[in-house]
Scaffold this motif. Structure first.
Motif, PDB file in Angstrom:
ATOM      1  N   GLU A 181     -24.840  29.235 -58.098  1.00  9.34           N
ATOM      2  CA  GLU A 181     -25.521  29.944 -57.015  1.00  9.34           C
ATOM      3  C   GLU A 181     -25.835  28.990 -55.857  1.00  9.34           C
ATOM      4  O   GLU A 181     -25.639  29.335 -54.682  1.00  9.34           O
ATOM      5  CB  GLU A 181     -26.815  30.574 -57.532  1.00  9.34           C
ATOM      6  CG  GLU A 181     -26.586  31.744 -58.476  1.00  9.34           C
ATOM      7  CD  GLU A 181     -27.860  32.238 -59.127  1.00  9.34           C
ATOM      8  OE1 GLU A 181     -27.851  33.355 -59.674  1.00  9.34           O
ATOM      9  OE2 GLU A 181     -28.880  31.506 -59.110  1.00  9.34           O
ATOM     10  N   ILE A 182     -26.299  27.807 -56.183  1.00  7.65           N
ATOM     11  CA  ILE A 182     -26.590  26.814 -55.144  1.00  7.65           C
ATOM     12  C   ILE A 182     -25.301  26.345 -54.487  1.00  7.65           C
ATOM     13  O   ILE A 182     -25.243  26.135 -53.264  1.00  7.65           O
ATOM     14  CB  ILE A 182     -27.372  25.635 -55.751  1.00  7.65           C
ATOM     15  CG1 ILE A 182     -28.761  26.119 -56.171  1.00  7.65           C
ATOM     16  CG2 ILE A 182     -27.488  24.481 -54.767  1.00  7.65           C
ATOM     17  CD1 ILE A 182     -29.574  25.102 -56.911  1.00  7.65           C
ATOM     18  N   SER A 183     -24.231  26.212 -55.261  1.00  4.20           N
ATOM     19  CA  SER A 183     -22.939  25.836 -54.695  1.00  4.20           C
ATOM     20  C   SER A 183     -22.453  26.861 -53.677  1.00  4.20           C
ATOM     21  O   SER A 183     -21.803  26.508 -52.686  1.00  4.20           O
ATOM     22  CB  SER A 183     -21.905  25.691 -55.817  1.00  4.20           C
ATOM     23  OG  SER A 183     -20.613  25.429 -55.309  1.00  4.20           O
ATOM     24  N   ARG A 184     -22.804  28.135 -53.894  1.00  3.71           N
ATOM     25  CA  ARG A 184     -22.399  29.188 -52.954  1.00  3.71           C
ATOM     26  C   ARG A 184     -23.269  29.219 -51.706  1.00  3.71           C
ATOM     27  O   ARG A 184     -23.003  29.990 -50.789  1.00  3.71           O
ATOM     28  CB  ARG A 184     -22.466  30.559 -53.631  1.00  3.71           C
ATOM     29  CG  ARG A 184     -21.467  30.778 -54.734  1.00  3.71           C
ATOM     30  CD  ARG A 184     -21.250  32.260 -55.012  1.00  3.71           C
ATOM     31  NE  ARG A 184     -22.485  32.966 -55.308  1.00  3.71           N
ATOM     32  CZ  ARG A 184     -23.010  33.101 -56.519  1.00  3.71           C
ATOM     33  NH1 ARG A 184     -22.406  32.534 -57.546  1.00  3.71           N
ATOM     34  NH2 ARG A 184     -24.126  33.775 -56.705  1.00  3.71           N
ATOM     35  N   GLY A 185     -24.328  28.395 -51.670  1.00  2.00           N
ATOM     36  CA  GLY A 185     -25.145  28.309 -50.465  1.00  2.00           C
ATOM     37  C   GLY A 185     -26.552  28.836 -50.598  1.00  2.00           C
ATOM     38  O   GLY A 185     -27.308  28.830 -49.622  1.00  2.00           O
ATOM     39  N   SER A 186     -26.949  29.271 -51.798  1.00  2.16           N
ATOM     40  CA  SER A 186     -28.292  29.787 -51.975  1.00  2.16           C
ATOM     41  C   SER A 186     -29.314  28.652 -51.941  1.00  2.16           C
ATOM     42  O   SER A 186     -29.068  27.562 -52.454  1.00  2.16           O
ATOM     43  CB  SER A 186     -28.388  30.539 -53.304  1.00  2.16           C
ATOM     44  OG  SER A 186     -29.706  30.981 -53.532  1.00  2.16           O
ATOM     45  N   TRP A 382     -15.608  30.004 -54.838  1.00  2.92           N
ATOM     46  CA  TRP A 382     -14.162  30.230 -54.696  1.00  2.92           C
ATOM     47  C   TRP A 382     -13.632  31.185 -55.768  1.00  2.92           C
ATOM     48  O   TRP A 382     -12.505  31.114 -56.198  1.00  2.92           O
ATOM     49  CB  TRP A 382     -13.401  28.901 -54.740  1.00  2.92           C
ATOM     50  CG  TRP A 382     -13.711  28.016 -55.916  1.00  2.92           C
ATOM     51  CD1 TRP A 382     -13.177  28.094 -57.164  1.00  2.92           C
ATOM     52  CD2 TRP A 382     -14.613  26.903 -55.943  1.00  2.92           C
ATOM     53  NE1 TRP A 382     -13.691  27.120 -57.977  1.00  2.92           N
ATOM     54  CE2 TRP A 382     -14.573  26.355 -57.247  1.00  2.92           C
ATOM     55  CE3 TRP A 382     -15.452  26.308 -54.999  1.00  2.92           C
ATOM     56  CZ2 TRP A 382     -15.334  25.265 -57.627  1.00  2.92           C
ATOM     57  CZ3 TRP A 382     -16.207  25.214 -55.382  1.00  2.92           C
ATOM     58  CH2 TRP A 382     -16.146  24.696 -56.670  1.00  2.92           C
ATOM     59  N   GLY A 383     -14.491  32.097 -56.199  1.00  2.51           N
ATOM     60  CA  GLY A 383     -14.057  33.127 -57.139  1.00  2.51           C
ATOM     61  C   GLY A 383     -14.542  32.879 -58.544  1.00  2.51           C
ATOM     62  O   GLY A 383     -14.958  31.771 -58.899  1.00  2.51           O
ATOM     63  N   LYS A 384     -14.521  33.917 -59.356  1.00  6.08           N
ATOM     64  CA  LYS A 384     -15.015  33.799 -60.726  1.00  6.08           C
ATOM     65  C   LYS A 384     -14.059  32.972 -61.572  1.00  6.08           C
ATOM     66  O   LYS A 384     -12.879  32.795 -61.224  1.00  6.08           O
ATOM     67  CB  LYS A 384     -15.215  35.179 -61.344  1.00  6.08           C
ATOM     68  CG  LYS A 384     -13.931  35.917 -61.722  1.00  6.08           C
ATOM     69  CD  LYS A 384     -14.265  37.224 -62.433  1.00  6.08           C
ATOM     70  CE  LYS A 384     -12.987  37.879 -62.973  1.00  6.08           C
ATOM     71  NZ  LYS A 384     -13.283  39.116 -63.729  1.00  6.08           N
ATOM     72  N   PRO A 385     -14.527  32.441 -62.708  1.00  4.92           N
ATOM     73  CA  PRO A 385     -13.656  31.621 -63.564  1.00  4.92           C
ATOM     74  C   PRO A 385     -12.470  32.408 -64.105  1.00  4.92           C
ATOM     75  O   PRO A 385     -12.512  33.635 -64.229  1.00  4.92           O
ATOM     76  CB  PRO A 385     -14.593  31.198 -64.705  1.00  4.92           C
ATOM     77  CG  PRO A 385     -15.975  31.389 -64.179  1.00  4.92           C
ATOM     78  CD  PRO A 385     -15.894  32.537 -63.219  1.00  4.92           C
ATOM     79  N   ILE A 386     -11.429  31.663 -64.431  1.00  6.01           N
ATOM     80  CA  ILE A 386     -10.259  32.252 -65.074  1.00  6.01           C
ATOM     81  C   ILE A 386     -10.501  32.396 -66.574  1.00  6.01           C
ATOM     82  O   ILE A 386     -10.146  33.395 -67.194  1.00  6.01           O
ATOM     83  CB  ILE A 386      -9.009  31.380 -64.843  1.00  6.01           C
ATOM     84  CG1 ILE A 386      -8.723  31.245 -63.350  1.00  6.01           C
ATOM     85  CG2 ILE A 386      -7.800  31.935 -65.581  1.00  6.01           C
ATOM     86  CD1 ILE A 386      -7.680  30.189 -63.036  1.00  6.01           C
ATOM     87  N   ALA A 387     -11.117  31.362 -67.144  1.00  2.77           N
ATOM     88  CA  ALA A 387     -11.349  31.347 -68.589  1.00  2.77           C
ATOM     89  C   ALA A 387     -12.409  30.308 -68.924  1.00  2.77           C
ATOM     90  O   ALA A 387     -12.705  29.419 -68.126  1.00  2.77           O
ATOM     91  CB  ALA A 387     -10.049  31.032 -69.340  1.00  2.77           C
ATOM     92  N   VAL A 388     -12.977  30.441 -70.114  1.00  2.00           N
ATOM     93  CA  VAL A 388     -13.921  29.464 -70.647  1.00  2.00           C
ATOM     94  C   VAL A 388     -13.242  28.755 -71.815  1.00  2.00           C
ATOM     95  O   VAL A 388     -12.513  29.372 -72.588  1.00  2.00           O
ATOM     96  CB  VAL A 388     -15.239  30.146 -71.101  1.00  2.00           C
ATOM     97  CG1 VAL A 388     -14.978  31.230 -72.125  1.00  2.00           C
ATOM     98  CG2 VAL A 388     -16.217  29.123 -71.664  1.00  2.00           C
ATOM     99  N   ARG A 389     -13.462  27.445 -71.918  1.00  2.00           N
ATOM    100  CA  ARG A 389     -12.882  26.662 -73.006  1.00  2.00           C
ATOM    101  C   ARG A 389     -13.894  25.640 -73.504  1.00  2.00           C
ATOM    102  O   ARG A 389     -14.651  25.073 -72.722  1.00  2.00           O
ATOM    103  CB  ARG A 389     -11.601  25.938 -72.558  1.00  2.00           C
ATOM    104  CG  ARG A 389     -10.399  26.844 -72.322  1.00  2.00           C
ATOM    105  CD  ARG A 389      -9.906  27.458 -73.621  1.00  2.00           C
ATOM    106  NE  ARG A 389      -8.712  28.270 -73.451  1.00  2.00           N
ATOM    107  CZ  ARG A 389      -8.704  29.587 -73.230  1.00  2.00           C
ATOM    108  NH1 ARG A 389      -9.865  30.227 -73.120  1.00  2.00           N
ATOM    109  NH2 ARG A 389      -7.582  30.243 -73.112  1.00  2.00           N
TER     110      ARG A 389
END
Length: 434
Positions: A181-186, A382-389
């Protein structure tokens, strides 16, 4: 070009402000995780649109620094206070010593190299920070949070290692999403963490003296032969069929989706092991979040709030009575986890120095994680994750983690077994049980 990961830099990232708390006491819920390994999970994204590598890395460092202002324990260090003999108590000094931040590049590794193989490839272990210690006890001298940002050929992997004595999975993802959230500018985060241990359940809000000689040993001892980590995907439709079948067989409507899936998984594991001369009593241990079960715990409670009820069933009963009977037993065990039972269970386990208590039978199947965690809400801009690993290094065989799937209402299970076992399990897991 060889598929390898090159470490470019490593540094400590501290918060930008004076910590809101000076120390965080560890209670029995936290202490029992000292002898085991940290949480090691990461997210893979498509390539961000930044002008340069340095701009991306500096942006993530800056946003991490501001996120640590809200989560000061993660920038602190574990402190052991000796009390004579082999006894000690533990707390986190919120001294802003910093989290470890590593920048790496894997120019020949693509997103597909990570998400498409049948088993999670070995390269994934290199996408997590190194030298962070074998057990959570080593947080005395090492950062409690370590992050590695690895630039791939067509994406980015953000791998995090968090000391499990300080945070459970819910708290881990609370931090991860807040950072995004902070990375997005909040300027603020959507849910503030609550560190007050007085809100914990009765019997777990005090710091205990515990024995320390064995704490540097990993009590979740890895297998001698390295197993494989595989992701089994279950769609919304498949899950609906499992839930409907389990409730129909049991003559009830109270069996949840995850309970039905766990029963299906357990029966598939046993069917795969049936010719391996294992003990006839089978044991399932379930990691259950306590926040929704303990009335005094707020949703934003930061720390460990988990209970680990165990269920032992004979092999014949497990296989012959069907999916519904197994799922109903799981439902009953989970329903028994009251405030009092959870506090009593935590007390027993800190006394043994283990996250769970041995209940006999063969090696347990340990199921943790949750499909309700907002993993795919971790959008860094830059968009939601593709996958979690998860890191497949130093795990114990029989460990299973549930995550939400990328598709709506699906569930992914990360399952850790030897390859031969996984191949047999796949035959059972991919079909609706008869």
């Amino acid at each position: 070009m060889a598929k390898k990961v090159e470490m470019l830099s490593s540094s400590l990232v501290s918060g930008t402000a004076t910590a809101s708390i000076s120390r965080l006491e560890l209670n029995p819920w936290d202490l029992r995780f000292l002898p085991v390994i940290p949480i090691q999970t990461g997210l893979i994204f498509h390539s961000p649109h930044f002008q340069s590598q340095q701009n991306l890395i500096q942006h993530l460092k800056n946003s991490l620094s501001r996120a640590l202002d809200f989560f000061p324990p993660l920038a602190g260090r574990l402190v052991a206070t000796p009390h004579g003999g082999d006894m000690a108590s533990f707390f986190v000094a919120c001294n802003n010593a910093g989290a470890e931040f590593t920048h790496a590049v894997a120019a020949a590794v693509s997103v597909s190299d990570i998400v498409e193989p049948r088993y999670i490839p070995e390269i994934v272990s290199s996408l997590f920070p190194i030298n962070v210690g074998v057990t959570n006890y080593q947080g005395i001298s090492k950062p409690l949070l370590a992050v590695q940002v690895t630039e791939l050929a067509d994406g980015v992997f953000i791998g995090c290692i968090a000391n499990h004595a300080v945070a459970d999975g819910t708290s881990f993802w609370h931090f991860f999403k807040s950072w995004s959230e902070i990375s997005r500018g909040s300027e603020s985060i959507s849910k503030s963490p609550i560190f007050d241990r007085r809100s914990a359940a009765a019997g777990v809000d005090d710091n205990r003296l515990i024995h320390i000689p064995t704490l540097e040993e990993n009590l979740m001892a890895p297998s001698q032969l390295p197993p494989q980590l595989k992701v089994f995907h279950f769609s919304k439709e498949k899950l609906g069929e499992l839930k409907a079948k389990a409730n129909s067989e049991a003559g009830t409507d109270k069996i949840s989706t995850l309970q039905a899936l766990t029963a299906h998984l357990w029966r598939s594991v046993v069917r795969s092991q049936i010719n391996n001369n294992d003990p006839t009593t089978r044991v399932l241990i379930i990691a259950i979040g306590a926040r929704a079960r303990v009335s005094s715990l707020p949703d934003g409670y930061f720390g460990n709030a988990l209970c680990f009820p165990a269920l032992a069933i004979g092999e014949d009963e497990l296989l012959q009575k069907g999916l519904g009977a197994t799922a109903l037993r799981i439902n009953e065990v989970i329903s028994e986890q009251t405030d009092e039972a959870i506090a009593r269970e935590a007390e027993k386990k800190v006394q043994t120095g283990r996250a769970w208590v041995d209940v006999g039978g063969g090696p347990p199947l340990l199921v943790g994680g949750s499909h309700r965690l907002d993993v795919y809400g971790c959008d860094f801009g830059w968009g939601k994750p593709i996958a979690v690993r998860s890191n497949n290094d130093r795990k114990v065989e029989g460990l299973v983690a549930a995550f939400p799937a990328a598709d709506a209402d699906g569930i992914d299970l990360e399952v850790y077994f030897k390859e031969e076992m996984l191949q047999t399990m796949e035959e059972f897991l991919t079909v609706l049980p008869q």
